[in-house]
Write a protein that holds these residues in place. Structure first.
Motif, PDB file in Angstrom:
ATOM      1  N   LEU A  29       0.831  -1.199   0.000  1.00  0.00           N
ATOM      2  CA  LEU A  29       0.000   0.000   0.000  1.00  0.00           C
ATOM      3  C   LEU A  29       0.869   1.252   0.000  1.00  0.00           C
ATOM      4  O   LEU A  29       2.048   1.208   0.372  1.00  0.00           O
ATOM      5  CB  LEU A  29      -0.894   0.031   1.251  1.00  0.00           C
ATOM      6  N   SER A  30       0.262   2.352  -0.369  1.00  0.00           N
ATOM      7  CA  SER A  30       0.940   3.628  -0.216  1.00  0.00           C
ATOM      8  C   SER A  30       0.949   3.984   1.265  1.00  0.00           C
ATOM      9  O   SER A  30       0.163   3.442   2.063  1.00  0.00           O
ATOM     10  CB  SER A  30       0.216   4.726  -0.993  1.00  0.00           C
ATOM     11  N   ASP A  45      -2.514   5.335   2.287  1.00  0.00           N
ATOM     12  CA  ASP A  45      -3.550   4.303   2.406  1.00  0.00           C
ATOM     13  C   ASP A  45      -3.340   3.459   3.660  1.00  0.00           C
ATOM     14  O   ASP A  45      -4.306   3.056   4.317  1.00  0.00           O
ATOM     15  CB  ASP A  45      -3.556   3.412   1.165  1.00  0.00           C
ATOM     16  N   HIS A  77      -4.493   5.501   6.620  1.00  0.00           N
ATOM     17  CA  HIS A  77      -5.956   5.529   6.625  1.00  0.00           C
ATOM     18  C   HIS A  77      -6.516   4.197   7.122  1.00  0.00           C
ATOM     19  O   HIS A  77      -7.512   4.164   7.866  1.00  0.00           O
ATOM     20  CB  HIS A  77      -6.489   5.819   5.220  1.00  0.00           C
ATOM     21  N   GLY A  78      -5.903   3.103   6.709  1.00  0.00           N
ATOM     22  CA  GLY A  78      -6.367   1.791   7.128  1.00  0.00           C
ATOM     23  C   GLY A  78      -6.250   1.586   8.630  1.00  0.00           C
ATOM     24  O   GLY A  78      -7.158   1.041   9.266  1.00  0.00           O
TER      25      GLY A  78
END
Length: 226
Positions: free
Chosen positions: A144-145, A148, A151-152
């Motif tokens: 993932l970036s 992201d 955010h997760g």
């Protein structure tokens, strides 16, 4: 202390049904105030021991600012908590030797926390250390970036809290719309939007002194002698 403080403010503002939501460093604690009163647990269990002191009835999970995030090596899924980095070494952003990413690190990376004004400016957080820990332990393993991944972490922590709040009400047959949510603790205002999303509270309150709200509650408590 937090439950007592919530009841005290409920009396001032005219709210009788309140959900107190305390988001600290290691746990998320939920208490219910019904018709202006909270329940007392006469046989509380703390660390598998039963203290001989009655306590306010609250439910808790291991979800807070210091909750550690990572990727399960078996399922390759993101997890948040229940283990916590605590205050020492604390989140990676503290710069005290902690290397594992926490909810606080994700909040910092997403811009929800001012690194120059943490604890009223007494502690300066390192965005670089926070982002490095998220990258090493979450973003890269999941492909993932950095954004992201952060955010997760935040979304999963909020989901755990939201499930506890909803369960505490629905399991007892209450309608969320009849309640006001009061969010406090060091991470309460930062996460209240996430863990109350979609629940339909009649009002949501948080406070500029949220980090010291439990102390405020103790100061507002009645004095009793037995």
């Amino acid at each position: 202390g937090g439950v007592i403080g919530a009841r005290y403010l409920g009396e001032l503002y005219g709210y009788k049904n309140i959900v107190s939501c305390d988001v600290g460093g290691t746990s998320f604690d939920v208490g219910l105030i019904i018709n202006g009163e909270f329940r007392i647990n006469r046989e509380p269990v703390v660390g598998k021991m039963i203290p001989s002191v009655p306590m306010a009835d609250i439910v808790s999970i291991g979800a807070g600012g210091g909750s550690i995030a990572g990727v399960d090596p078996s399922t390759r899924r993101l997890y948040v908590g229940p283990a916590s980095a605590g205050a020492d070494p604390g989140p990676a952003a503290y710069g005290r030797g902690g290397e594992l990413p926490t909810v606080t690190d994700a909040d910092l990376g997403l811009g929800y926390i001012d690194p120059d004004y943490f604890l009223g400016g007494e502690i300066r957080l390192s965005r670089e250390l926070a982002e490095a820990s998220i990258a090493n332990h979450v973003a890269e393993p999941l492909g993932l970036s950095l954004l992201d991944a952060a955010h997760g972490i935040r979304a999963l922590a909020d989901a755990h809290m939201r499930e506890l709040v909803a369960g505490a009400l629905v399991a007892k047959g209450y309608d969320v719309a009849d309640f006001v949510a009061m969010a406090f603790g060091g991470a309460g205002p930062t996460h209240v939007e996430g863990f109350t999303a979609g629940l339909g509270f009649s009002a949501i309150l948080f406070f500029p002194y949220s980090a010291a709200f439990s102390a405020f509650g103790c100061a507002a408590a009645d004095i009793e002698q037995t």
